[in-house]
Scaffold this motif. Structure first.
Motif, PDB file in Angstrom:
ATOM      1  N   TYR A 207      -1.056  -1.465 -12.391  1.00 57.71           N
ATOM      2  CA  TYR A 207      -1.041  -0.439 -11.350  1.00 57.71           C
ATOM      3  C   TYR A 207      -2.472  -0.049 -10.952  1.00 57.71           C
ATOM      4  CZ  TYR A 207       0.111   3.541  -8.579  1.00 57.71           C
ATOM      5  OH  TYR A 207       0.202   4.396  -7.537  1.00 57.71           O
ATOM      6  N   ALA A 208      -3.342   0.083 -11.961  1.00 59.80           N
ATOM      7  CA  ALA A 208      -4.732   0.472 -11.688  1.00 59.80           C
ATOM      8  C   ALA A 208      -5.392  -0.518 -10.731  1.00 59.80           C
ATOM      9  CB  ALA A 208      -5.516   0.549 -12.994  1.00 59.80           C
ATOM     10  N   SER A 209      -5.221  -1.795 -11.005  1.00 54.44           N
ATOM     11  CA  SER A 209      -5.874  -2.801 -10.150  1.00 54.44           C
ATOM     12  C   SER A 209      -5.256  -2.849  -8.761  1.00 54.44           C
ATOM     13  CB  SER A 209      -5.787  -4.182 -10.803  1.00 54.44           C
ATOM     14  OG  SER A 209      -6.745  -4.268 -11.820  1.00 54.44           O
TER      15      SER A 209
ATOM     16  N   ALA B  43      -5.993   0.520  -2.033  1.00 52.03           N
ATOM     17  CA  ALA B  43      -6.511   1.776  -1.462  1.00 52.03           C
ATOM     18  C   ALA B  43      -7.642   1.512  -0.473  1.00 52.03           C
ATOM     19  CB  ALA B  43      -6.984   2.709  -2.570  1.00 52.03           C
ATOM     20  N   VAL B  44      -8.393   0.450  -0.716  1.00 48.08           N
ATOM     21  CA  VAL B  44      -9.524   0.149   0.182  1.00 48.08           C
ATOM     22  C   VAL B  44      -9.250  -1.078   1.051  1.00 48.08           C
ATOM     23  CG1 VAL B  44     -11.248   1.265  -1.288  1.00 48.08           C
ATOM     24  CG2 VAL B  44     -10.741  -1.145  -1.647  1.00 48.08           C
TER      25      VAL B  44
ATOM     26  N   ARG C 165       0.822  -1.199   0.000  1.00 50.15           N
ATOM     27  CA  ARG C 165       0.000   0.000   0.000  1.00 50.15           C
ATOM     28  C   ARG C 165       0.864   1.260   0.000  1.00 50.15           C
ATOM     29  NH1 ARG C 165      -5.164   2.325   1.947  1.00 50.15           N
ATOM     30  NH2 ARG C 165      -4.408   4.390   2.437  1.00 50.15           N
TER      31      ARG C 165
ATOM     32  N   HIS D 250      -3.704  -0.420  -7.231  1.00 51.48           N
ATOM     33  CA  HIS D 250      -4.063   0.814  -6.534  1.00 51.48           C
ATOM     34  C   HIS D 250      -5.491   0.726  -6.008  1.00 51.48           C
ATOM     35  CE1 HIS D 250      -5.368   5.009  -6.042  1.00 51.48           C
ATOM     36  NE2 HIS D 250      -4.095   5.269  -5.792  1.00 51.48           N
ATOM     37  N   ARG D 251      -6.384   0.275  -6.868  1.00 52.41           N
ATOM     38  CA  ARG D 251      -7.809   0.212  -6.525  1.00 52.41           C
ATOM     39  C   ARG D 251      -8.056  -0.702  -5.337  1.00 52.41           C
ATOM     40  NH1 ARG D 251     -12.375  -1.324 -10.630  1.00 52.41           N
ATOM     41  NH2 ARG D 251     -14.010  -0.124  -9.625  1.00 52.41           N
TER      42      ARG D 251
ATOM     43  N   GLY E 230       0.124   0.210 -16.641  1.00 58.48           N
ATOM     44  CA  GLY E 230      -1.100   0.943 -16.287  1.00 58.48           C
ATOM     45  C   GLY E 230      -2.188  -0.001 -15.800  1.00 58.48           C
ATOM     46  N   LEU E 231      -2.360  -1.106 -16.508  1.00 53.53           N
ATOM     47  CA  LEU E 231      -3.387  -2.085 -16.128  1.00 53.53           C
ATOM     48  C   LEU E 231      -3.120  -2.644 -14.724  1.00 53.53           C
ATOM     49  CD1 LEU E 231      -3.613  -4.229 -19.397  1.00 53.53           C
ATOM     50  CD2 LEU E 231      -5.458  -2.838 -18.440  1.00 53.53           C
TER      51      LEU E 231
ATOM     52  N   LEU F 109       1.776   8.434  -3.194  1.00 53.57           N
ATOM     53  CA  LEU F 109       1.203   9.535  -3.970  1.00 53.57           C
ATOM     54  C   LEU F 109       0.763  10.694  -3.082  1.00 53.57           C
ATOM     55  CD1 LEU F 109      -0.866   7.689  -6.711  1.00 53.57           C
ATOM     56  CD2 LEU F 109       1.384   8.735  -6.895  1.00 53.57           C
ATOM     57  N   ALA F 110       0.372  10.384  -1.851  1.00 55.22           N
ATOM     58  CA  ALA F 110      -0.039  11.440  -0.933  1.00 55.22           C
ATOM     59  C   ALA F 110       1.165  12.248  -0.433  1.00 55.22           C
ATOM     60  CB  ALA F 110      -0.810  10.848   0.244  1.00 55.22           C
ATOM     61  N   MET F 111       2.371  11.805  -0.778  1.00 56.34           N
ATOM     62  CA  MET F 111       3.568  12.569  -0.415  1.00 56.34           C
ATOM     63  C   MET F 111       3.843  13.679  -1.427  1.00 56.34           C
ATOM     64  SD  MET F 111       4.931  11.780   2.403  1.00 56.34           S
ATOM     65  CE  MET F 111       6.532  12.574   2.290  1.00 56.34           C
TER      66      MET F 111
END
Lengths: 217, 170
Positions: free
Chosen positions: B117-119, B125-126, B65, B121-122, B114-115, B72-74
Motif C-alpha cells: 500500500y505504501a508504494s 499520489a504523484v 488512484r 500510495h506514494r 502495508g508495504l 482517503l480524502a473522503m
C-alpha cells in the motif's frame, strides 16, 4: 496589572515584546493542541475552524492571528509533530549503546511511546495526514525520506547481501501504514505491543531472521 | 450543517460509494483471475497478485488512484471502505499461506499489505504509475523474507512478472 515588587529590577526595554512572544507561543500551542483533539475526534475533512476554536477554547480572531486556514493550522501541527518525533527517535538511537538491531529497536520504542503518550496527536497526524489530499504529498515524502535516512545511517556497511537503494524508504513506508491501521482501529493503548513485530520486520532484510529474532527476544 | 449542505454531502457520499464499489469489484476480479491462473505455493500467488495490481494500475491509473489515494480524502467514509478492502486482501494472503501450510510470523499479512500500500500510495499520489513495476521485486523480497529467509527471498529481486496471463497482462 500587578505592581512590580519592591526592589525588583526595572523592566528592560523590549520586555513587553518578550512577554507578547511568550503569550503568542502559548496561544499557538493551545490552538495546535485543540486542533489535534478535534481532528482526531472528527477527522480532517469533517472538522471546521469553529471546531478547532471550540476545542482550544480561544476566540476565533486569535486563530486567524496565527493561521490563515484549517489547512495552514494542520500543516503547522504536522510539521511540529514530525520534527519532534524524528528528534526523539534520533536521540533514542544515539543513546543506545548497542549495534544496529538494538538502535533500530530503541528508535521504534521511542516512537511507539510517543504515540501512546499522545494518541490524539498520533491519530491526527498519521491517520488524518493522508486525508488532506495532494497538498500533503511533499511533506509525506519528506517524512518517509527523513526516517529512511535515519535507518540507513545505522545500517552495517558490510551487508551480507546487496539490496536495492530504496529499500529503507520501502521499509519505512510499510511501517507507516502498519501504524496507520493500528491507530485507525483505535488501538493506541496496545500500540506499544507492536514493538517486536515492527522491529523484526524492519531488521530482517538487513541482518537476517536470526539476528532480528535475537534483537526482539 | 444546513439541510442543503447535508443533502449535498449525502449525494457526494452516494457517488463516492458507487464509484468505490465499481472499482473495487473490478480490481478484486482481476486479482482472483490472476491468482487462479498462478500455479504453485503462496509465494506464486503473491507474485501473481502483485504484478496484476501493477498492470491494473497501469491500465486504469485514475481508478487505482481513486482506491488508493483519493478515497482517503473522503474522510471516514473512505477510511471505512479502505479498511474493508485491506481486510479482504489480508484474508486472501492468509488463505494462500494456509493452503501452503506455512505458519507466518505474527502480523505478516498486515506488514505485507502495508508495504504494498505504501508504494502504491506514494507513486499514485504523484501520478508516477510508470515506476510502480520497478518496486515490485523489492516489495516481494521484503514480503517473503520474514517467512523464507533473506537468502531464499533474494530470488524475488531477479524475478520478473509471471508468464501466466492475468486480465491486464500484455
Amino acid at each position: 496589572m500587578e505592581k512590580a515588587a519592591k526592589g525588583a529590577p526595572k523592566a528592560q526595554p523590549g520586555g513587553h515584546q518578550l512577554r507578547r512572544e511568550v503569550v503568542e507561543h502559548h496561544q499557538r500551542q493551545r490552538i495546535l493542541a485543540g486542533a489535534a483533539s478535534a481532528i482526531a475526534a472528527r477527522g480532517y475533512r469533517a472538522v471546521s475552524v469553529a471546531d478547532i476554536v471550540k476545542s482550544a477554547a480561544i476566540a476565533r480572531a486569535r486563530f486567524y492571528e496565527h493561521f490563515g486556514s484549517k489547512q495552514d493550522c494542520f500543516f503547522a501541527l504536522y510539521d511540529d509533530a514530525v520534527q519532534a518525533a524524528l528528534a526523539e527517535v534520533e536521540a533514542a538511537c544515539e543513546a543506545s549503546d548497542g549495534a544496529f538491531p538494538e538502535r533500530v529497536q530503541a528508535g521504534l520504542e521511542a516512537l511507539l511511546a510517543r504515540f501512546a503518550a499522545d494518541p490524539a496527536l498520533a491519530r491526527a497526524v498519521v491517520v488524518e495526514g493522508p486525508a488532506v489530499g495532494p497538498e500533503i504529498n511533499d511533506r509525506f515524502d519528506r517524512l518517509i525520506a527523513d526516517f529512511a535516512a535515519l535507518l540507513r545511517r545505522g545500517r552495517p556497511e558490510e551487508s551480507p547481501v546487496e539490496l536495492p537503494e530504496t529499500v529503507e524508504e520501502t521499509v519505512v513506508g510499510g511501517l507507516y501504514w502498519l501504524l496507520y491501521y493500528a491507530l485507525l482501529e483505535e488501538q493506541p493503548k496496545r500500540i506499544q505491543q507492536l514493538l517486536p513485530q515492527l522491529t523484526e520486520f524492519s531488521l530482517i532484510p538487513f541482518v537476517g531472521a536470526e539476528a532480528a529474532g535475537n534483537a526482539v527476544a | 450543517m444546513s439541510e442543503r449542505g447535508a443533502g449535498r454531502r449525502d449525494g457526494e457520499d452516494e457517488g463516492f460509494l458507487a464509484r468505490w464499489r465499481g472499482h473495487e469489484a473490478e480490481y478484486l476480479d482481476c486479482l482472483r483471475a490472476a491468482v487462479a491462473s498462478a500455479e504453485g505455493d503462496w509465494r506464486e500467488s503473491l507474485r501473481a497478485a502483485a504484478w496484476e495490481s501493477v498492470r491494473w494500475a497501469e491500465a486504469d491509473p485514475a481508478a487505482a488512484r481513486f482506491l488508493t489515494v483519493d478515497a482517503l480524502a473522503m474522510g471516514e467514509r473512505g477510511q471505512v471502505c479502505q479498511r474493508r478492502l485491506t481486510a479482504r486482501l489480508m484474508g486472501m494472503l492468509e488463505g494462500w499461506l494456509r493452503e501452503s501450510e506455512v505458519t507466518p510470523p505474527p502480523g505478516l499479512a498486515r506488514w505485507v499489505l502495508g508495504l504494498f500500500y505504501a508504494s502504491f500510495h506514494r507513486h499514485l499520489a504523484v501520478g508516477d504509475v510508470e515506476r510502480l513495476a520497478d518496486v515490485v521485486p523489492q516489495l516481494l523480497f521484503l514480503a517473503v523474507s520474514p517467512v523464507c529467509g533473506v537468502e531464499a527471498a533474494l530470488a524475488e529481486l531477479e524475478t520478473g512478472p509471471p508468464q501466466s496471463p492475468g486480465r491486464f497482462h500484455p
